[in-house]
Design an enzyme around this catalytic site. Structure first.
Site, PDB file in Angstrom:
ATOM      1  N   HIS A 200       0.819  -1.212   0.000  1.00 40.16           N
ATOM      2  CA  HIS A 200       0.000   0.000   0.000  1.00 40.16           C
ATOM      3  C   HIS A 200       0.856   1.266   0.000  1.00 40.16           C
ATOM      4  CE1 HIS A 200      -3.590  -2.448   1.656  1.00 40.16           C
ATOM      5  NE2 HIS A 200      -3.362  -2.652   0.379  1.00 40.16           N
ATOM      6  N   ARG A 343      -5.946  -6.382 -20.581  1.00 38.94           N
ATOM      7  CA  ARG A 343      -5.542  -7.785 -20.700  1.00 38.94           C
ATOM      8  C   ARG A 343      -6.261  -8.641 -19.665  1.00 38.94           C
ATOM      9  NH1 ARG A 343       0.673  -9.258 -20.425  1.00 38.94           N
ATOM     10  NH2 ARG A 343       0.408  -8.954 -18.194  1.00 38.94           N
ATOM     11  N   CYS A 512       3.871  -4.799 -27.378  1.00 41.91           N
ATOM     12  CA  CYS A 512       3.827  -4.200 -26.036  1.00 41.91           C
ATOM     13  C   CYS A 512       4.921  -4.721 -25.110  1.00 41.91           C
ATOM     14  CB  CYS A 512       2.457  -4.384 -25.407  1.00 41.91           C
ATOM     15  SG  CYS A 512       2.006  -6.111 -25.197  1.00 41.91           S
TER      16      CYS A 512
HETATM   17  C1  PEP Z   1       5.262  -9.624 -22.754  1.00 45.94           C
HETATM   18  O1  PEP Z   1       5.319 -10.808 -22.429  1.00 45.94           O
HETATM   19  O2  PEP Z   1       6.011  -9.101 -23.596  1.00 45.94           O
HETATM   20  C2  PEP Z   1       4.270  -8.738 -22.123  1.00 45.94           C
HETATM   21  C3  PEP Z   1       4.086  -7.521 -22.557  1.00 45.94           C
HETATM   22  O3  PEP Z   1       3.597  -9.192 -21.042  1.00 45.94           O
HETATM   23  P1  PEP Z   1       4.229  -9.371 -19.574  1.00 45.94           P
HETATM   24  O4  PEP Z   1       5.547  -8.703 -19.557  1.00 45.94           O
HETATM   25  O5  PEP Z   1       3.228  -8.790 -18.663  1.00 45.94           O
HETATM   26  O6  PEP Z   1       4.316 -10.873 -19.476  1.00 45.94           O
HETATM   27 MG    MG Z   2       3.732 -11.741 -21.342  1.00 45.73          MG
END
Ligand code: PEP
Ligand code: MG
Length: 589
Positions: A200, A343, A512
């Site tokens: 927190h 997600r 991403c």
């Molecule tokens: C990835 O795997 O590249 C991703 C963006 O997800 P995470 O890092 O949350 O596994």
């Molecule tokens: Mg991932």
């Protein structure tokens, strides 16, 4: 500066970004040693009334803190105080204290301290973050009730009062009630010995936008010897009594950071286009409502990845459908009309959750993401219902994580269709055309991306996992970090296959993983045809600056050259040379 004690660097968890340099303010939680005082029989009733009045007062104060936290940090920060309200409203606890007062003829403050300590100790014994946070919350509430019972003797009274000028608060842990009462004008930063990224204190320090490092082991052993501290909220370093050279270099970093921030903010208003006028989307990766402010501040095009599992980690209970709806709805509302890709919970692997994860020898290859959620149908259903209910503005998309085969995609889609039908029967408004995408992060998914593309609206390439699974190298294991190579040709070929499969079906594709923010990777990814990048918000202007200096045709030529290489070294050297020519050494000015 005390020059007798040499520089000492301690390592903790980077909880809130930024650099703070200053003197320490030692915040020691007073030990509540409430002495046992006897209450005569005829006064017991009065003592119980006193206790009940203190409960009411404490509740009002928690509600006030919740309101303040909400103003500063939105629903998520406010939610922390909900767990405190749960504790104070707990009838079993209330009755137990009343019973203790009348059974033992003692003062209410002694009874509160005894009963609460019992619960606290039971939780402390269990070695996991969820329970230690719970124990800490009980202690916080207990202190507040006792404070209200003994108004003259205020344990844990307002912290800022003791701070001289602006200082760095150093403590074993910080109570949520402390953080809300902090006066930001007095607070340079926070360092604590306990707590993790989702404690927190960490969440609230991000809300206050003060640099923080938490979980610094043996902090108490060393910090008393320090008269000057540097906390590096990016790397999680705490430097005690810095050498003059370290001090100067951090001072410079702090100064550069301020200048950079000004420069980046100016830059963030410019359009994100290449030299040949190709529009590129630069989205952000977030994991809490708090970060939506940064998405706006850096003028990002929206959220390319909202990692929902962190919300569950930082909450003391499994979040209800309504709790989740409030969070997703707040993000959608704050960012509208920007798009937000949420997600589906990706628990497992390195994102273990005390409440749901299963214990297994090889969690990265085990029950993670959809595999885990299919075993928890109730949780999956409330999670999807919350996301879909928040979609009525039509700016939310859903992305399915950790997909290895088409069956998982079809099963999830079928469930979404069923939930949409239920919600519409129940009269909830939502986006009936909500877009559904898949994370391409397992090699099998990249290999059959052409088939998956027929079943979904978009892809997002998760290079963090894709790299680890393609190269069989744990993304968090330092010892195999030399194998875990983002520019390995096998990784690049998989990205290429995925982008091509998406282009063939005319569906959108973003990236991403961390790679989207690596300067050297940007020309390569543009050359492979990527038009959507999703990065940590503060990297948005950096990516933009690089993109604005590139020509996609030239990048295409570069990518084709890289695809022909047999090693990551060869790829890296081609990319470095290109970057040097097109961007120069310092593209960020
Ligand atoms: C990835 O795997 O590249 C991703 C963006 O997800 P995470 O890092 O949350 O596994
Ligand atoms: Mg991932």
């Amino acid at each position: 500066m005390n020059r007798k004690i040499r520089e000492k660097i301690l390592k903790g968890v980077a909880a809130s970004p930024g650099i703070a340099i200053g003197t320490p303010f030692f915040y020691v939680h007073e030990i509540l040693n409430i002495s046992r005082e006897t209450v005569p029989d005829h006064d017991i009733e009065n003592e119980i009334l006193k206790y009940k009045a203190a409960l009411e007062l404490t509740k009002d104060k928690i509600l006030e803190d919740k309101k303040n936290a909400s103003k500063r940090g939105g629903h998520e920060a406010a939610k922390i105080f909900d767990s405190h309200l749960l504790i104070i409203d707990d009838q079993v606890l209330i009755d137990e204290v009343i019973y203790f007062i009348s059974e033992h003829n003692v003062h209410s403050s002694y009874a509160v301290s005894k009963v609460m300590k019992g619960y606290q100790a039971a939780f402390e014994k269990i070695q996991n973050q969820y329970f230690s946070q719970r124990a800490f919350d009980i202690e916080d509430v207990s202190r507040r009730i006792i404070t209200n019972l003994t108004p003259d003797d205020k344990p844990g009274s307002e912290l800022s009062k003791g701070i001289k000028g602006r200082q760095i608060v150093v403590s074993d842990n910080i109570f949520p009630s402390d953080t809300v009462n902090f006066n930001k004008d007095h607070l340079l930063g926070i360092v604590t010995e306990f707590g993790g990224k989702t404690s927190h204190a960490a969440i609230l320090s991000r809300a206050l936008e003060v640099p923080a490092v938490v979980g610094v082991k043996s902090l108490s052993k060393w910090v008393n010897k320090a008269s000057l501290l540097i906390i590096d909220g990016y790397s999680g370093k705490v430097i005690l009594n810095p050498r003059p050279s370290t001090f100067e270099s951090y001072k410079k970093r702090q100064h550069d950071e301020e200048k950079q921030l000004e420069n980046d903010l100016k830059f963030s208003v410019l359009p994100s286009i290449t030299l040949d006028n190709q529009q590129i989307s630069i989205l952000s990766n977030i994991q809490s409502v708090l970060e939506t402010d940064n998405v706006i501040k850096w003028n990002s095009d929206g959220v390319g990845l909202f990692r929902t599992e962190i919300l569950f980690e930082s909450s003391l209970s499994i979040l209800s459908e309504d709790d989740q709806y409030n969070i997703y709805n707040e993000v959608s509302k704050k960012l509208y009309p920007k798009k937000v890709i949420i997600r589906i919970l990706d628990i497992g692997g390195d994102k273990l959750n005390d409440k749901i994860s299963v214990k297994e020898d090889n969690p990265f290859l085990g029950v993670r993401g959809m595999r885990l959620l299919f075993d928890h149908p109730k949780l999956l259903k409330s999670h999807l219902r919350a996301i879909i209910r928040a979609s009525s503005r039509k700016n939310i998309s859903i992305i399915i994580p950790f997909v290895a085969n088409l069956t998982e995609v079809k099963k999830t889609k079928a469930l979404i269709t069923k939930i949409k039908k239920e919600l519409s029967d129940e009269g909830f408004p939502f986006d009936n055309d909500i877009r559904i995408g898949v994370m391409i992060e397992i090699p099998s998914a990249a290999m059959i991306a052409d088939h998956i593309a027929k079943a979904v609206d978009f892809f997002s390439i998760g290079t963090n996992d894709l790299t680890q699974y393609v190269l069989a190298a744990d993304r968090g294991n330092e010892r195999v970090s030399n194998i875990y190579e983002s520019f390995h040709p096998a990784v690049i070929r998989m990205i290429d296959m995925t982008i091509k499969a998406a282009a063939k079906r005319n569906i959108n594709v973003g990236l991403c993983g961390q790679m989207a923010g690596y300067p050297l990777a940007i020309p390569l990814l543009l050359g492979l045809g990527l038009r959507e990048f999703s990065v940590t918000p503060f990297l948005v202007p950096v990516v933009k600056k690089i993109i604005r200096r590139l020509d996609t045709e030239e990048c295409g030529y570069l990518a084709r050259k890289c695809l022909k290489q047999g090693s990551s070294r060869a790829v890296s050297s081609i990319l470095s040379e290109f970057f040097g020519k097109k961007i120069g050494d310092n593209p960020l000015q």
